[in-house]
Scaffold this motif. Structure first.
Motif, PDB file in Angstrom:
ATOM      1  N   GLU A   1       7.681  -0.651  -5.797  1.00  0.00           N
ATOM      2  CA  GLU A   1       6.323  -0.217  -5.719  1.00  0.00           C
ATOM      3  C   GLU A   1       5.847   0.050  -7.181  1.00  0.00           C
ATOM      4  N   ALA A   2       4.900  -0.661  -7.394  1.00  0.00           N
ATOM      5  CA  ALA A   2       4.297  -0.426  -8.736  1.00  0.00           C
ATOM      6  C   ALA A   2       2.684   0.591  -8.436  1.00  0.00           C
TER       7      ALA A   2
ATOM      8  N   GLN B   1      11.931  -6.628  -8.774  1.00  0.00           N
ATOM      9  CA  GLN B   1      12.099  -7.366  -9.890  1.00  0.00           C
ATOM     10  C   GLN B   1      13.078  -6.913 -11.066  1.00  0.00           C
ATOM     11  N   GLY B   2      13.810  -5.967 -10.656  1.00  0.00           N
ATOM     12  CA  GLY B   2      15.090  -5.412 -11.495  1.00  0.00           C
ATOM     13  C   GLY B   2      14.558  -4.892 -12.671  1.00  0.00           C
TER      14      GLY B   2
ATOM     15  N   CYS C   1       6.874   2.938 -11.492  1.00  0.00           N
ATOM     16  CA  CYS C   1       7.421   1.901 -10.620  1.00  0.00           C
ATOM     17  C   CYS C   1       8.517   2.797  -9.670  1.00  0.00           C
ATOM     18  N   ASN C   2       8.753   2.424  -8.434  1.00  0.00           N
ATOM     19  CA  ASN C   2       9.714   2.943  -7.418  1.00  0.00           C
ATOM     20  C   ASN C   2      10.366   2.009  -6.820  1.00  0.00           C
ATOM     21  N   ASP C   3      11.689   1.843  -6.751  1.00  0.00           N
ATOM     22  CA  ASP C   3      12.478   0.999  -5.991  1.00  0.00           C
ATOM     23  C   ASP C   3      12.545   1.520  -4.746  1.00  0.00           C
ATOM     24  N   LEU C   4      12.093   0.533  -3.609  1.00  0.00           N
ATOM     25  CA  LEU C   4      12.008   1.055  -2.404  1.00  0.00           C
ATOM     26  C   LEU C   4      13.140   0.359  -1.512  1.00  0.00           C
TER      27      LEU C   4
ATOM     28  N   SER D   1       0.721 -14.176  -4.767  1.00  0.00           N
ATOM     29  CA  SER D   1      -0.049 -14.620  -5.700  1.00  0.00           C
ATOM     30  C   SER D   1       0.170 -13.666  -6.895  1.00  0.00           C
ATOM     31  N   LEU D   2       0.718 -12.530  -6.642  1.00  0.00           N
ATOM     32  CA  LEU D   2       0.963 -11.628  -7.721  1.00  0.00           C
ATOM     33  C   LEU D   2       1.604 -12.078  -8.979  1.00  0.00           C
ATOM     34  N   LYS D   3       1.292 -11.881 -10.134  1.00  0.00           N
ATOM     35  CA  LYS D   3       2.176 -12.111 -11.347  1.00  0.00           C
ATOM     36  C   LYS D   3       2.253 -10.784 -11.995  1.00  0.00           C
TER      37      LYS D   3
END
Lengths: 350, 195, 271
Positions: A251-252, A264-265, A242-245, A346-348
């Motif tokens: 970004e995953a 998401q933290g 994952c990258n924090d943008l 719609s992403l979980k």
């Protein structure tokens, strides 16, 4: 704590069998499943309204299996609320208190505090027939809570409400629950409602519990083909990094595919995507390329009125659904290149 | 019939007497309440039925009978019901609903074995009734009506009445009540139903 | 002319409406005609003196008294019986249901005759001689009316109880009430309209009862003379004015009962 141990009950030719279930103090527990799963019977067993053929129900270390409903101390809100039409709102709420014979000031205080909690002051002297669906629901909850029950049992509480009212009242219901902290068992056929409300949920089908767990757990780790089917057979993507943008986005990267989602933290390990939430188009869509991917159709299977397409995107194998008529219009064939759009909402994630 | 003649409802010249009826007491088989006379009807605990005096001739005769013999006030308290017709009066005994009815002697022949007749003393009977026939003033077929009355009065017709127990001549009935008048009118006393 | 064309479409719809409304009009006119002819027959000056007569006043009193008793007894028995019939499953329920329906379809005079015969049996005679006298007595009127109207009360009340959503009773139970308390605090208030309707209808039916009353209690003037018996007795003596006056009394009572019923039930409709 409520402990249901090996419970069986029958209603006509239908029965629930060997149900075992623990519900924690203060928990918001949802029983979800299709019509005819036996959810209402289970709820009625908890309320003492249904004859039990086998098994036990324990509440706070006490075996209440043989208790009649009037001894159970449950707050029961039936489908369509069943407000007494021959009483006004106030008398509906105090119906259970009057039996106990509390003096007036105690009753009035109770009504006051419930009216305050549920925001129903203005309704107290109304005739129940003039209430809207949402108002009826709140009065029914107030009536159930008035007797200071050990648990609140809600049978399809959103069943007769329109979608918008239902959405609003789901938030309200959550708020009451947080304020009161009362153990709540909520029965519904609506998966979205269950996921939104439940701390934990049980998925029922034809008289049996298929799976118990948090909505997230159930969604990412369905334990049976029925559960998987009931929640819509999502594509579960394993994410590698994952990258924090910044700007509240992250970004995953899953199977080599970078997916942008709200921050998401914490690290995202899995992403679930429902087949019907994946847009498929034969031509490259205009606009920025966020969450839009190029893939190849590897398989096409008809599934009732839908077409299921298996699509490979880099190392990912995704399933997407298209309505038959749209599929035919697009004239997609196996091996063909298509474009996918993932709807952010719609992403979980897990 | 007297009334009908007075009001011109029948052709007076055609009136014939077909059969005679003598009042009598009807009791249950074996006479369990031992009713031997009119006076016995006043005994305590005897249930008596009569025809509705205002509508049924046998009821009217019953009241007259009691009044003439000075028994109306004594017997009235025992009268438990009024029947709507002659046949229903008889039925009260046949169904064992009362101990005695004041009816016709012929009742015992309608339902042999279910009713017994207790005859009155001849001097107790003030009036004998009869079954008359006459041509209606409103007839549309006088000839047939006359023919029917002629048949009733013929030997053949009389044989039928005799067969069913009816007295068809004055003489037959006279032995029960030599001094009684035949037919005529009786007005109900105004207070017949209240003491 | 095509019958098919006229039976479909707007013309057909109108024809149908006309036909049904005509039937309604004919029926209404039929009854109005009967009432008008009665009214025309009546001499209103004698009418009121007849009404004020001892005989008719007595008949009114007797009829109202016996019918009220019969309706009260019927309701007291019919309420629990109808509830059991509506809410309980048991073997032979169909048979019980049919037996309770019989008095509705069997002629009242047959019921009266059956009662009369019953009182000839040892059991019946025992009741007559030791408890209450029914045959040719006022209690016989009440018993006759009760026999005829009870089935009607059960039928009407069963329909009422059938229509009650069991959820109300269930909520009541969870709110701390026993089965019995729920019956009085929830079921009966919910059945208010049905209770009123069956009380009023059975009462009105008891007032009009003739066949069974006449057979069991007899038709003795001023003793067992209910209003219908008064009509019968006065027609038998060709006292038509008096009979007609009593007919009017019966019509007024019936109309009054129906109006009261309508007034009392229209306010509350089921949610």
């Amino acid at each position: 704590m409520i402990a249901i141990k090996g419970l069986s009950a029958r209603a006509g030719s239908f029965s629930i069998r060997d149900i075992s279930l623990d519900i924690n103090d203060g928990e918001y527990f949802v029983i979800v499943g299709p019509t005819g799963a036996g959810k209402t019977i289970l709820l009625e067993c908890l309320a003492g309204l249904h004859r039990i053929r086998g098994g036990e129900i324990w509440v706070d270390e006490r075996d209440v299996t043989s208790y009649p409903p009037e001894k159970r101390q449950v707050g029961y809100v039936p489908q369509d609320y069943a407000l007494f039409p021959f009483l006004n709102v106030r008398d509906n709420i105090t119906f259970g208190l009057r039996r106990i014979g509390h003096d007036r000031t105690v009753v009035n205080e109770k009504v006051e505090s419930l009216a305050h909690l549920l925001g129903i002051h203005h309704l107290l002297d109304r005739n129940v027939r003039t209430l809207s669906g949402g108002e009826k629901q709140r009065i029914a909850i107030a009536r159930a809570l008035a007797i200071s029950p050990k648990m609140l049992l809600l049978d399809e509480p959103m069943g007769s409400l329109d979608v918008r009212t239902g959405k609003f009242l789901r938030l309200e219901l959550k708020r009451f629950h947080e304020e009161l902290g009362i153990t709540t068992v909520h029965v519904t056929h609506n998966l979205v409602e269950a996921e939104e409300m439940a701390e934990r949920m049980a998925i029922m089908n034809v008289g049996k519990i298929e799976q118990i767990g948090t909505p997230e757990r159930v969604f990412f780790y369905p334990q049976s083909p029925f559960v998987s089917d009931f929640i819509g057979t999502p594509n579960i993507l394993d994410c590698d990094r994952c990258n924090d943008l910044g700007h509240g986005l992250m970004e995953a990267v899953c199977g080599g595919v970078p997916i942008i989602l709200p921050y998401q933290g914490e690290a995202v390990r899995k992403i679930a995507l429902l087949p019907r939430e994946i847009y498929v188009t034969a031509r490259k869509p205009p606009g920025p390329g966020l969450n839009r991917f190029r893939g190849v159709v590897t398989d096409i299977t008809p599934f009732s009125s839908l077409m299921k397409l298996k699509i490979r995107v880099k190392e990912l194998h995704l399933v997407a659904e298209l309505p038959q008529d749209i599929f035919e219009e697009m004239d997609i064939k196996t091996g063909q290149e298509v474009f996918l759009i993932l709807k952010l909402r719609s992403l979980k994630v897990h | 019939m007297v009334k009908a003649e007075k009001e011109g409802l029948v052709d007076a010249k055609t009136i014939r007497i077909v059969a005679y009826l003598v009042p009598a007491i009807g009791v249950q088989p074996g006479n369990p309440k031992r009713i031997r006379s009119l006076a016995d009807l006043g005994n305590p605990g005897v249930k008596i039925g009569i025809g509705n005096p205002e509508a049924v001739c046998v009821g009217l005769y019953a009241i007259e009978l009691l009044e003439r013999n000075g028994l109306l006030n004594v017997v009235r308290k025992n009268i438990v019901t009024h029947a709507p017709s002659c046949a229903a009066t008889e039925g009260l005994i046949a169904l064992k609903k009362v101990d005695a009815v004041i009816g016709w002697e012929v009742f015992s022949k309608w339902n042999p074995g279910k009713i017994e007749t207790v005859f009155l003393k001849p001097n107790e009977v003030p009036r004998i009734a009869y079954i008359p026939a006459a041509v209606s003033s409103y007839t549309t077929d006088r000839a047939s009506a006359r023919k029917f009355i002629d048949f009733l009065m013929s030997a053949e017709g009389r044989k039928i009445f005799t067969k069913w127990g009816y007295a068809v001549t004055d003489g037959e009935i006279r032995k029960y009540a030599p001094k009684a008048v035949v037919g005529g009118e009786y007005a109900l006393p105004r207070n017949w139903n209240t003491p | 002319m095509s019958s098919r064309g006229s039976s479909t479409g707007i013309a057909g719809e109108r024809a149908f409406k006309l036909a049904t409304l005509s039937a309604l009009a004919i029926l209404t006119l039929f009854f109005v005609g009967i009432f008008v002819s009665l009214a025309a027959y009546t001499d209103w000056t004698t009418f009121f003196s007849i009404l004020a007569s001892k005989e008719i006043l007595g008949a009114i009193r007797l009829t109202l008294g016996t019918a009220t008793m019969a309706a009260a007894i019927s309701m007291i028995l019919a309420i629990p019986a109808a509830y059991a019939l509506s809410q309980t499953k048991f073997p032979g329920k169909d048979v019980v249901d049919t037996i309770l329906d019989l008095p509705i379809v069997v002629s009242p005079i047959a019921l009266g005759a059956a009662l009369l015969v019953f009182f000839n049996t040892p059991v019946g005679l025992g009741i007559e001689n030791n408890l209450i006298k029914f045959v040719f007595e006022v209690p016989g009127i009440i018993l006759a009316q009760f026999t005829v109207i009870n089935a009607l009360a059960v039928r009407l009340l069963k329909a009422t109880f059938d229509g009650i959503n069991p959820r109300y009773e269930r909520v009541g139970r969870t709110l701390g009430y026993t089965k019995l308390a729920v019956f009085f605090r929830i079921t009966l208030p919910l059945s208010r309209n049905g209770l009123l309707a069956s009380a009023v209808l059975t009462w009105a039916r008891a007032i009009g009862e003739f066949g069974a009353t006449m057979t069991l209690a007899g038709a003795m003037k001023t003793k067992t003379e209910t209003l219908p018996v008064a009509i019968f007795l006065n027609l038998a003596t060709a006292d038509v004015e008096k009979a007609v006056a009593v007919v009017f009394v019966l019509i007024v009572i019936a109309a009054g009962a129906l109006m009261v019923l309508r007034k009392m039930t229209v306010k509350r409709e089921v949610v």
